[in-house]
Design a protein around this motif. Sequence first.
Motif, PDB file in Angstrom:
ATOM      1  N   THR A  67      44.478  53.026  56.449  1.00 39.41           N
ATOM      2  CA  THR A  67      44.114  51.914  57.320  1.00 39.41           C
ATOM      3  C   THR A  67      43.495  50.774  56.519  1.00 39.41           C
ATOM      4  O   THR A  67      43.788  49.597  56.761  1.00 39.41           O
ATOM      5  N   LEU A  68      42.646  51.102  55.553  1.00 42.43           N
ATOM      6  CA  LEU A  68      42.060  50.069  54.700  1.00 42.43           C
ATOM      7  C   LEU A  68      43.140  49.362  53.882  1.00 42.43           C
ATOM      8  O   LEU A  68      43.089  48.140  53.686  1.00 42.43           O
ATOM      9  N   ASP A  69      44.117  50.117  53.403  1.00 43.69           N
ATOM     10  CA  ASP A  69      45.245  49.510  52.683  1.00 43.69           C
ATOM     11  C   ASP A  69      45.960  48.494  53.573  1.00 43.69           C
ATOM     12  O   ASP A  69      46.310  47.389  53.134  1.00 43.69           O
ATOM     13  N   ALA A  70      46.211  48.884  54.816  1.00 44.95           N
ATOM     14  CA  ALA A  70      46.923  48.001  55.742  1.00 44.95           C
ATOM     15  C   ALA A  70      46.101  46.759  56.049  1.00 44.95           C
ATOM     16  O   ALA A  70      46.659  45.654  56.178  1.00 44.95           O
ATOM     17  N   TRP A  71      44.801  46.916  56.173  1.00 44.53           N
ATOM     18  CA  TRP A  71      43.915  45.773  56.431  1.00 44.53           C
ATOM     19  C   TRP A  71      43.978  44.799  55.261  1.00 44.53           C
ATOM     20  O   TRP A  71      44.151  43.595  55.447  1.00 44.53           O
ATOM     21  N   ARG A  72      43.858  45.327  54.058  1.00 46.31           N
ATOM     22  CA  ARG A  72      43.907  44.443  52.885  1.00 46.31           C
ATOM     23  C   ARG A  72      45.271  43.766  52.760  1.00 46.31           C
ATOM     24  O   ARG A  72      45.365  42.584  52.422  1.00 46.31           O
ATOM     25  N   SER A  73      46.324  44.529  53.026  1.00 47.85           N
ATOM     26  CA  SER A  73      47.665  43.959  52.929  1.00 47.85           C
ATOM     27  C   SER A  73      47.840  42.806  53.913  1.00 47.85           C
ATOM     28  O   SER A  73      48.465  41.782  53.592  1.00 47.85           O
ATOM     29  N   ALA A  74      47.274  42.969  55.106  1.00 51.24           N
ATOM     30  CA  ALA A  74      47.427  41.950  56.142  1.00 51.24           C
ATOM     31  C   ALA A  74      46.740  40.636  55.781  1.00 51.24           C
ATOM     32  O   ALA A  74      47.147  39.573  56.268  1.00 51.24           O
ATOM     33  N   ILE A  75      45.715  40.682  54.929  1.00 55.61           N
ATOM     34  CA  ILE A  75      45.042  39.437  54.534  1.00 55.61           C
ATOM     35  C   ILE A  75      45.441  39.006  53.121  1.00 55.61           C
ATOM     36  O   ILE A  75      44.881  38.068  52.566  1.00 55.61           O
ATOM     37  N   GLY A  76      46.408  39.717  52.542  1.00 55.08           N
ATOM     38  CA  GLY A  76      46.920  39.332  51.228  1.00 55.08           C
ATOM     39  C   GLY A  76      46.037  39.715  50.058  1.00 55.08           C
ATOM     40  O   GLY A  76      46.083  39.061  49.012  1.00 55.08           O
ATOM     41  N   LEU A  77      45.261  40.791  50.212  1.00 55.45           N
ATOM     42  CA  LEU A  77      44.354  41.212  49.134  1.00 55.45           C
ATOM     43  C   LEU A  77      44.936  42.404  48.376  1.00 55.45           C
ATOM     44  O   LEU A  77      44.952  43.541  48.857  1.00 55.45           O
ATOM     45  N   THR A  78      45.442  42.134  47.195  1.00 54.76           N
ATOM     46  CA  THR A  78      45.857  43.162  46.251  1.00 54.76           C
ATOM     47  C   THR A  78      45.036  42.953  44.989  1.00 54.76           C
ATOM     48  O   THR A  78      45.035  41.858  44.423  1.00 54.76           O
ATOM     49  N   TYR A  79      44.316  43.966  44.564  1.00 54.70           N
ATOM     50  CA  TYR A  79      43.502  43.834  43.353  1.00 54.70           C
ATOM     51  C   TYR A  79      44.408  43.716  42.132  1.00 54.70           C
ATOM     52  O   TYR A  79      45.528  44.246  42.113  1.00 54.70           O
ATOM     53  N   GLU A  80      43.927  43.036  41.115  1.00 54.94           N
ATOM     54  CA  GLU A  80      44.731  42.823  39.907  1.00 54.94           C
ATOM     55  C   GLU A  80      45.206  44.140  39.314  1.00 54.94           C
ATOM     56  O   GLU A  80      46.338  44.251  38.839  1.00 54.94           O
ATOM     57  N   GLN A  81      44.343  45.158  39.362  1.00 56.06           N
ATOM     58  CA  GLN A  81      44.703  46.450  38.786  1.00 56.06           C
ATOM     59  C   GLN A  81      45.819  47.142  39.562  1.00 56.06           C
ATOM     60  O   GLN A  81      46.467  48.041  39.050  1.00 56.06           O
ATOM     61  N   GLU A  82      46.070  46.713  40.812  1.00 53.70           N
ATOM     62  CA  GLU A  82      47.095  47.335  41.650  1.00 53.70           C
ATOM     63  C   GLU A  82      48.458  46.664  41.516  1.00 53.70           C
ATOM     64  O   GLU A  82      49.442  47.173  42.059  1.00 53.70           O
ATOM     65  N   LYS A  83      48.549  45.544  40.839  1.00 50.03           N
ATOM     66  CA  LYS A  83      49.808  44.827  40.729  1.00 50.03           C
ATOM     67  C   LYS A  83      50.740  45.560  39.762  1.00 50.03           C
ATOM     68  O   LYS A  83      50.302  46.111  38.752  1.00 50.03           O
ATOM     69  N   PRO A  84      52.035  45.589  40.072  1.00 50.91           N
ATOM     70  CA  PRO A  84      52.986  46.371  39.257  1.00 50.91           C
ATOM     71  C   PRO A  84      52.916  46.067  37.772  1.00 50.91           C
ATOM     72  O   PRO A  84      52.965  46.983  36.943  1.00 50.91           O
ATOM     73  N   GLU A  85      52.787  44.787  37.416  1.00 51.24           N
ATOM     74  CA  GLU A  85      52.775  44.433  36.002  1.00 51.24           C
ATOM     75  C   GLU A  85      51.518  44.908  35.284  1.00 51.24           C
ATOM     76  O   GLU A  85      51.500  45.025  34.052  1.00 51.24           O
ATOM     77  N   ASN A  86      50.453  45.230  36.041  1.00 51.11           N
ATOM     78  CA  ASN A  86      49.189  45.655  35.431  1.00 51.11           C
ATOM     79  C   ASN A  86      48.943  47.154  35.529  1.00 51.11           C
ATOM     80  O   ASN A  86      47.995  47.660  34.921  1.00 51.11           O
TER      81      ASN A  86
END
Length: 768
Positions: free
Chosen positions: A425-444
Amino acid sequence: MARLGHLGIADLMRFGTVPDISCVDLDEGKLGRNQLAHDFFTFDDEESLGFTVFFFAQGTQTAELGFGEHGRTVGKENCSAILRVIASREKVRHFPLPDMSNTLGWGIISTGRIAGIFARGLAASATGKLIAVASRSPEKAAQFATEFGASRSHGSYEALLADPEVQAVYIATPHPQHVEWVIRAAEAGKHILCEKPIGVNHAEAMVMVEAAREHGVMLMEAFMYRCHPQLEKVLEIVSSGVLGDVKLIQAEFGFQAGFNPESRLWANDAAGGGIMDVGCYPISFTRRVAGLLVDKPFLNPIEINATGKLHSESGVDEVATASLKFSSGLIAQISTSVAISLESGARLYGTEGMLHIPDPWNPPDDKPELLIHRHQGGKIVETYTVPAPPDQYGCEADEFAQALAAGQREVSAMPMEDTLGNMQTLDAWRSAIGLTYEQEKPENFKHTHARRPLRKRTSGVIPHAQIEGLAKPVSRLIMGCDNQPTIAHGAAMWDDYMERGGTTFDTAHIYQGGKQEALLGWWMQHRGNREDVTLIAKGGHTPDCNPEGMSRQLTESLGRLQTDYVDIYMLHRDNLDLPVGHFVEALNAEVKAGRIRTFGGSNWSLKRVAAANRYAKRKGLQGFSVVSNNFSLATMVDPVWEGCISCSDKESKRWLKKNQVPVLAWSSQARGFFTDRAGLDKREDEELVRCWYSDENFERRERAYTLGKKKGVPPIAISAAYVLTQPFPTFALIGPRVMSETVSSLPCLDVELSPKEIAWLNLERKRL
């Protein structure tokens, strides 16, 4: 005999070693068998009701056991104060217990603020003792040990985990470090209380839960409010029906922390922001109440809409709100912040009134009692009082120890599936507001969740077989890559599969518009394992099922996958308007160019495959070496998607046996038909009903259950073993959504089915 009624375990333990207490009797009933020892047993006696607690005082020579009107005396030499809980209606199981004549020995990892708060609570608990503390700074560890009365300190987390007197650990590091140390603690055999949120995302939580399950240790996410008597009172009020039909929950938790780029609250690399730090509380609370309303321990929302403001410098959420909708119709409004102060309370609105909980998350310890207000017509009509415990963190430690003493491997106040749902649920909340941490991005995402190189297991590994024309071996269980939402989730699944010996990955140009290929490509790039992987890709899907479309899509796939070739390439559909030779020529051109090694057809009829291979033989070209159609114990009643083809029928099996063409079977387990998701009375999953429900399939399912019981494996393992035990080469494509589904797929590898059993499962014999 002293009768203590139905006090909780913690209450009983507070009696210590009072010499005149010999036992507590149980609800009326009797046990078919019992054993008094320093271990926990459960029983499956159907006449047993409720539970029994045996409490032996220090030095007691006998214990009086009460069973309703029945009773007997059992001798017990030199017994210490000890608790036993015997749960009824379960199979007999045995769990060694920690010696509860002494307190549970705790170690604390990290020495930050929350570590000190827990240490103070532990001192107020009835069950715990602080044995050791660890910090990367020996000086800080020593100072903490002195301040909070730890027996010793360690200058590394590894040293604490090696401490034999530490039975349980409290992990108090910032949450990006949780996953590494939960895994290591589980491997060290330590039971784990991990500070909330348990990790940065659902993928990390999934990895931690599986580590705890594999190593047989208890894991609890440290939401201390879940163990506070105030929550129990709230749930009691809601259950009473006094609020009527609860339709809306409003909950918020927020505070004002001035921006400080060095603070974990604002740091992107520390997964900062309000949602993760305190927004997790109202989400957890709402899901718990939502579950209560439908007689479940928790309920996950089916819809989330959210908005938020991200900090211009760090990118974490300053303020965020979310609207949750549940399948029951319940609506929740959630708010959180680290930039402004919020009321930080909760309100439950029902048709008969509103319940207001002023301090739901961190009830003050300095108040003798807490107040909960019920409103009606805008006025307070009733106030409930809840006596405040000495320390809510002490309550948490006691509840953890109680569950452990009862032989459990999770705490009912915060079970692991609840934790997984909260993180989702927290993942979905963050996704809905466009919050992806830098460490979670595919290139990182270069790290493994365990923060170490992959370790191939030495036992229980996935076997391999060869396919003609391909130098690399192919795993008998092939990992389908079509449902991983993020690189964190994909890495968790794929790392685990590789450690279990799996090397073969299947994806396609069409999956999630290319996202799955891109995630898999980043994963292989970061792991540097392309040559260790047998890669299957598919293209030429309708309406691009022609040589030109196939070539273009292959180019796009190779770019996404960050490789210059795939090991097996398959046309995802056939185009009957084109002569089969067109495809054979085009695929051979790709082999010659080095972009593919071998090829085949997915959802091609065997008649067209045979025609393709006859054409290739006449022209001296390479033919189709594999087929990837549906093949399963359950016959596909209706195609899952347009253009899907099955080869489970008798005629297809005869052709495959004669020609020995390998089958890479998709939906090899009939998409859950052999699990409890299916049933004559279960029709919620429309696709499952449409594609697999038939009288013959339900008979096959019943036989899989019967044979599974006989062999000691779940029916889904029987269905997968059926696929792998054929008189022609077979490989099962599996598409697990979570790691537990991968684990549940593995028992099929140890199942041996005889030709007679195969025929019986497929309704070709009446008896085994």
